[in-house]
Design a protein around this motif. Structure first.
Motif, PDB file in Angstrom:
ATOM      1  N   PHE A 142       0.825  -1.199   0.000  1.00 15.02           N
ATOM      2  CA  PHE A 142       0.000   0.000   0.000  1.00 15.02           C
ATOM      3  C   PHE A 142       0.862   1.253   0.000  1.00 15.02           C
ATOM      4  CE2 PHE A 142      -1.552   3.441   2.739  1.00 15.02           C
ATOM      5  CZ  PHE A 142      -2.566   3.925   1.920  1.00 15.02           C
ATOM      6  N   VAL A 143       1.869   1.285   0.849  1.00 13.97           N
ATOM      7  CA  VAL A 143       2.765   2.450   0.927  1.00 13.97           C
ATOM      8  C   VAL A 143       3.349   2.749  -0.448  1.00 13.97           C
ATOM      9  CG1 VAL A 143       4.961   3.294   1.855  1.00 13.97           C
ATOM     10  CG2 VAL A 143       3.318   2.168   3.370  1.00 13.97           C
ATOM     11  N   ALA A 144       3.782   1.722  -1.148  1.00 16.00           N
ATOM     12  CA  ALA A 144       4.396   1.908  -2.461  1.00 16.00           C
ATOM     13  C   ALA A 144       3.369   2.317  -3.516  1.00 16.00           C
ATOM     14  CB  ALA A 144       5.100   0.621  -2.891  1.00 16.00           C
ATOM     15  N   MET A 145       2.277   1.588  -3.626  1.00 16.13           N
ATOM     16  CA  MET A 145       1.315   1.846  -4.694  1.00 16.13           C
ATOM     17  C   MET A 145       0.554   3.160  -4.500  1.00 16.13           C
ATOM     18  SD  MET A 145       1.607  -0.336  -7.046  1.00 16.13           S
ATOM     19  CE  MET A 145       0.118   0.022  -7.984  1.00 16.13           C
ATOM     20  N   SER A 146       0.413   3.609  -3.254  1.00 14.97           N
ATOM     21  CA  SER A 146      -0.278   4.873  -3.030  1.00 14.97           C
ATOM     22  C   SER A 146       0.570   6.067  -3.464  1.00 14.97           C
ATOM     23  CB  SER A 146      -0.657   5.021  -1.545  1.00 14.97           C
ATOM     24  OG  SER A 146       0.502   5.067  -0.733  1.00 14.97           O
ATOM     25  N   VAL A 172      -1.773  -7.853  -3.002  1.00 20.89           N
ATOM     26  CA  VAL A 172      -2.527  -7.141  -4.042  1.00 20.89           C
ATOM     27  C   VAL A 172      -3.996  -7.554  -4.011  1.00 20.89           C
ATOM     28  CG1 VAL A 172      -2.864  -6.971  -6.546  1.00 20.89           C
ATOM     29  CG2 VAL A 172      -0.582  -6.687  -5.565  1.00 20.89           C
ATOM     30  N   LYS A 173      -4.258  -8.838  -3.806  1.00 17.11           N
ATOM     31  CA  LYS A 173      -5.644  -9.331  -3.736  1.00 17.11           C
ATOM     32  C   LYS A 173      -6.383  -8.696  -2.557  1.00 17.11           C
ATOM     33  CE  LYS A 173      -8.358 -13.614  -3.583  1.00 17.11           C
ATOM     34  NZ  LYS A 173      -8.298 -15.106  -3.509  1.00 17.11           N
ATOM     35  N   THR A 174      -5.706  -8.568  -1.416  1.00 17.73           N
ATOM     36  CA  THR A 174      -6.316  -7.960  -0.227  1.00 17.73           C
ATOM     37  C   THR A 174      -6.637  -6.484  -0.476  1.00 17.73           C
ATOM     38  OG1 THR A 174      -5.148  -9.460   1.263  1.00 17.73           O
ATOM     39  CG2 THR A 174      -5.986  -7.421   2.213  1.00 17.73           C
ATOM     40  N   ALA A 176      -7.048  -5.013  -3.368  1.00 13.44           N
ATOM     41  CA  ALA A 176      -8.085  -4.906  -4.397  1.00 13.44           C
ATOM     42  C   ALA A 176      -9.461  -5.153  -3.791  1.00 13.44           C
ATOM     43  CB  ALA A 176      -7.814  -5.901  -5.527  1.00 13.44           C
ATOM     44  N   GLY A 177      -9.545  -6.093  -2.846  1.00 13.03           N
ATOM     45  CA  GLY A 177     -10.811  -6.389  -2.186  1.00 13.03           C
ATOM     46  C   GLY A 177     -11.351  -5.216  -1.385  1.00 13.03           C
ATOM     47  N   ALA A 178     -10.429  -4.352  -0.918  1.00 11.40           N
ATOM     48  CA  ALA A 178     -10.830  -3.166  -0.153  1.00 11.40           C
ATOM     49  C   ALA A 178     -10.965  -1.936  -1.050  1.00 11.40           C
ATOM     50  CB  ALA A 178      -9.804  -2.885   0.943  1.00 11.40           C
ATOM     51  N   LYS A 179     -10.873  -2.140  -2.369  1.00  9.38           N
ATOM     52  CA  LYS A 179     -10.994  -1.060  -3.359  1.00  9.38           C
ATOM     53  C   LYS A 179      -9.924   0.015  -3.182  1.00  9.38           C
ATOM     54  CE  LYS A 179     -15.958  -1.771  -4.024  1.00  9.38           C
ATOM     55  NZ  LYS A 179     -17.317  -1.174  -4.020  1.00  9.38           N
ATOM     56  N   ILE A 180      -8.733  -0.438  -2.772  1.00 11.88           N
ATOM     57  CA  ILE A 180      -7.592   0.466  -2.644  1.00 11.88           C
ATOM     58  C   ILE A 180      -6.796   0.479  -3.940  1.00 11.88           C
ATOM     59  CG2 ILE A 180      -5.397   0.834  -1.434  1.00 11.88           C
ATOM     60  CD1 ILE A 180      -6.783  -0.343   1.057  1.00 11.88           C
ATOM     61  N   ILE A 181      -6.677  -0.665  -4.563  1.00 12.42           N
ATOM     62  CA  ILE A 181      -6.090  -0.750  -5.895  1.00 12.42           C
ATOM     63  C   ILE A 181      -7.061  -1.499  -6.796  1.00 12.42           C
ATOM     64  CG2 ILE A 181      -3.720  -0.703  -5.027  1.00 12.42           C
ATOM     65  CD1 ILE A 181      -3.549  -3.678  -5.529  1.00 12.42           C
ATOM     66  N   LYS A 182      -6.873  -1.354  -8.096  1.00 11.35           N
ATOM     67  CA  LYS A 182      -7.732  -2.077  -9.029  1.00 11.35           C
ATOM     68  C   LYS A 182      -6.894  -2.674 -10.152  1.00 11.35           C
ATOM     69  CE  LYS A 182      -9.029   1.829 -12.021  1.00 11.35           C
ATOM     70  NZ  LYS A 182     -10.169   2.570 -12.608  1.00 11.35           N
ATOM     71  N   GLU A 183      -7.394  -3.751 -10.680  1.00  4.61           N
ATOM     72  CA  GLU A 183      -6.683  -4.452 -11.755  1.00  4.61           C
ATOM     73  C   GLU A 183      -7.003  -3.797 -13.091  1.00  4.61           C
ATOM     74  OE1 GLU A 183      -5.657  -9.047 -12.278  1.00  4.61           O
ATOM     75  OE2 GLU A 183      -7.738  -8.612 -12.825  1.00  4.61           O
ATOM     76  N   GLU A 184      -5.975  -3.306 -13.757  1.00  2.00           N
ATOM     77  CA  GLU A 184      -6.137  -2.688 -15.067  1.00  2.00           C
ATOM     78  C   GLU A 184      -6.173  -3.748 -16.167  1.00  2.00           C
ATOM     79  OE1 GLU A 184      -6.218   0.994 -16.346  1.00  2.00           O
ATOM     80  OE2 GLU A 184      -7.411   0.432 -14.594  1.00  2.00           O
ATOM     81  N   LYS A 185      -5.329  -4.714 -15.998  1.00  2.00           N
ATOM     82  CA  LYS A 185      -5.302  -5.871 -16.890  1.00  2.00           C
ATOM     83  C   LYS A 185      -4.766  -7.027 -16.083  1.00  2.00           C
ATOM     84  CE  LYS A 185      -0.839  -4.346 -18.748  1.00  2.00           C
ATOM     85  NZ  LYS A 185      -0.077  -3.997 -19.961  1.00  2.00           N
ATOM     86  N   LYS A 186      -4.845  -8.234 -16.602  1.00  2.71           N
ATOM     87  CA  LYS A 186      -4.456  -9.413 -15.834  1.00  2.71           C
ATOM     88  C   LYS A 186      -3.009  -9.297 -15.356  1.00  2.71           C
ATOM     89  CE  LYS A 186      -4.734 -14.437 -15.879  1.00  2.71           C
ATOM     90  NZ  LYS A 186      -5.557 -14.443 -14.665  1.00  2.71           N
ATOM     91  N   GLY A 187      -2.855  -9.383 -14.042  1.00  6.48           N
ATOM     92  CA  GLY A 187      -1.510  -9.334 -13.469  1.00  6.48           C
ATOM     93  C   GLY A 187      -0.938  -7.948 -13.292  1.00  6.48           C
ATOM     94  N   ALA A 188      -1.719  -6.895 -13.617  1.00  2.00           N
ATOM     95  CA  ALA A 188      -1.229  -5.517 -13.494  1.00  2.00           C
ATOM     96  C   ALA A 188      -2.282  -4.664 -12.793  1.00  2.00           C
ATOM     97  CB  ALA A 188      -0.903  -4.942 -14.864  1.00  2.00           C
ATOM     98  N   CYS A 189      -1.836  -3.755 -11.939  1.00  4.68           N
ATOM     99  CA  CYS A 189      -2.778  -2.969 -11.143  1.00  4.68           C
ATOM    100  C   CYS A 189      -2.311  -1.534 -10.960  1.00  4.68           C
ATOM    101  CB  CYS A 189      -2.967  -3.617  -9.775  1.00  4.68           C
ATOM    102  SG  CYS A 189      -1.427  -3.831  -8.862  1.00  4.68           S
ATOM    103  N   LEU A 190      -3.223  -0.689 -10.514  1.00  6.58           N
ATOM    104  CA  LEU A 190      -2.885   0.692 -10.166  1.00  6.58           C
ATOM    105  C   LEU A 190      -3.689   1.103  -8.942  1.00  6.58           C
ATOM    106  CD1 LEU A 190      -5.398   2.700 -11.060  1.00  6.58           C
ATOM    107  CD2 LEU A 190      -4.400   2.488 -13.303  1.00  6.58           C
ATOM    108  N   CYS A 191      -3.286   2.229  -8.338  1.00  4.59           N
ATOM    109  CA  CYS A 191      -3.934   2.727  -7.124  1.00  4.59           C
ATOM    110  C   CYS A 191      -4.586   4.074  -7.430  1.00  4.59           C
ATOM    111  CB  CYS A 191      -2.904   2.880  -6.010  1.00  4.59           C
ATOM    112  SG  CYS A 191      -3.587   3.482  -4.453  1.00  4.59           S
ATOM    113  N   PRO A 192      -5.918   4.120  -7.598  1.00  5.50           N
ATOM    114  CA  PRO A 192      -6.601   5.373  -7.938  1.00  5.50           C
ATOM    115  C   PRO A 192      -6.360   6.495  -6.935  1.00  5.50           C
ATOM    116  CG  PRO A 192      -8.070   3.513  -8.260  1.00  5.50           C
ATOM    117  CD  PRO A 192      -6.865   2.995  -7.546  1.00  5.50           C
TER     118      PRO A 192
END
Length: 284
Positions: A142-146, A172-174, A176-192
């Motif tokens: 979280f610290v990194a992706m935020s 990442v799964k945890t 994403a479940g809390a809507k902190i990050i989202k999957e843009e494509k399979k295996g890749a994510c970003l933090c809105p």
């Protein structure tokens, strides 16, 4: 019909960065945390009801008001003026309260910086904070992706943070479940929420003690794994009542560090931790 208290409560809520009563109520965890229904909270802002005295403590924490600060005093005094009525407050309470309650407001620069920082802030919910604290791996992810607006693959994230692939996938799964990050494509994510100028967690006074302890432990663990870039301090003797006026300024200085934040990798980018601390050594 608006009251002194409802006007002050609404203004403090806006000053803290919450544009609406709805966002303030739900970002702070709603009824389980504030111990009042949304309808009743809305009635507070509309001046239709005055909260019982017990609610003021939680409201002050939710508004992120430093204890005994000017803003904190304004909230309490507004409640007393509304509860007692102007005549009773002036004749009975004000002579006792006013000498201690009045504090100098911050400088124009202090006010401008506070307004700027509050303008584009993301408020995490207690549920999101609980997800972040579910493990140290989740916390560091979280610290990194935020702090990153771009897309990272799970492999890239794990390698950057020194995590095993399985641990990175679970974190990442945890998140994403809390809507902190989202999957843009399979295996890749970003933090809105990285697109915001700052991210603010719920008041530590309003979350479960065990969750607070875990976050403190993770923060110490993360800090211990880094290298100190700068350290400064001093020892002074001061009157505690007067010295409290320095605390909001110190908090603002720490918050101002976020204006240096970037949301993309460079040749010299790194994750930094900035802390401010005041320690009472002895009563002397």
């Amino acid at each position: 019909m608006a009251t002194i208290f409802s006007d002050v409560l609404t203004q403090l809520r806006k000053d803290s960065g919450f544009a609406t009563a709805y966002s303030f109520y739900h970002a702070n965890g709603g009824a389980p945390v504030l111990k009042v229904s949304y309808r009743k909270y809305l009635m507070m802002e509309q001046g239709k009801i005055l909260p019982v005295f017990d609610r003021l403590r939680r409201l002050s924490f939710a508004l992120r008001l430093p204890a005994k600060s000017t803003q904190y005093n304004c909230l309490i005094i507004a409640w007393l003026r509304t509860m007692a009525g102007e005549d009773n407050y002036r004749d009975v309470l004000e002579p006792v309260i006013s000498p201690k309650a009045e504090e100098k407001a911050g400088s124009p620069l202090h006010s401008a910086l506070k307004k700027s920082l509050a303008g584009n802030k993301y408020f995490m919910t207690p549920a999101q904070l609980a997800a972040v604290a579910s493990s140290f791996d989740t916390y560091i992810c979280f610290v990194a992706m935020s702090a990153e607006t771009g897309v990272y693959t799970v492999d890239e994230l794990g390698k950057s943070l020194g995590l095993k692939k399985a641990a990175a996938i679970k974190a990442v799964k945890t998140l994403a479940g809390a809507k902190i990050i989202k999957e843009e494509k399979k295996g890749a994510c970003l933090c809105p929420m990285a697109a915001y100028s700052s991210i603010e967690a719920p008041s530590l006074q309003l979350i479960a003690p065990e969750l607070r302890l875990k976050l403190m432990q993770y923060e110490r663990q993360l800090s211990a794994s880094g290298n100190t870039e700068w350290s400064g301090g001093c020892i002074l003797r001061a009157d505690s009542a007067v010295f409290r006026g320095y605390m909001p300024l110190l908090q603002m200085s720490v918050d101002a560090a976020t204006t240096y934040g970037i949301t993309h990798k460079t040749d010299k980018s790194a994750l930094y931790m900035v802390e401010g601390q005041i320690t009472r050594l002895r009563n002397f």
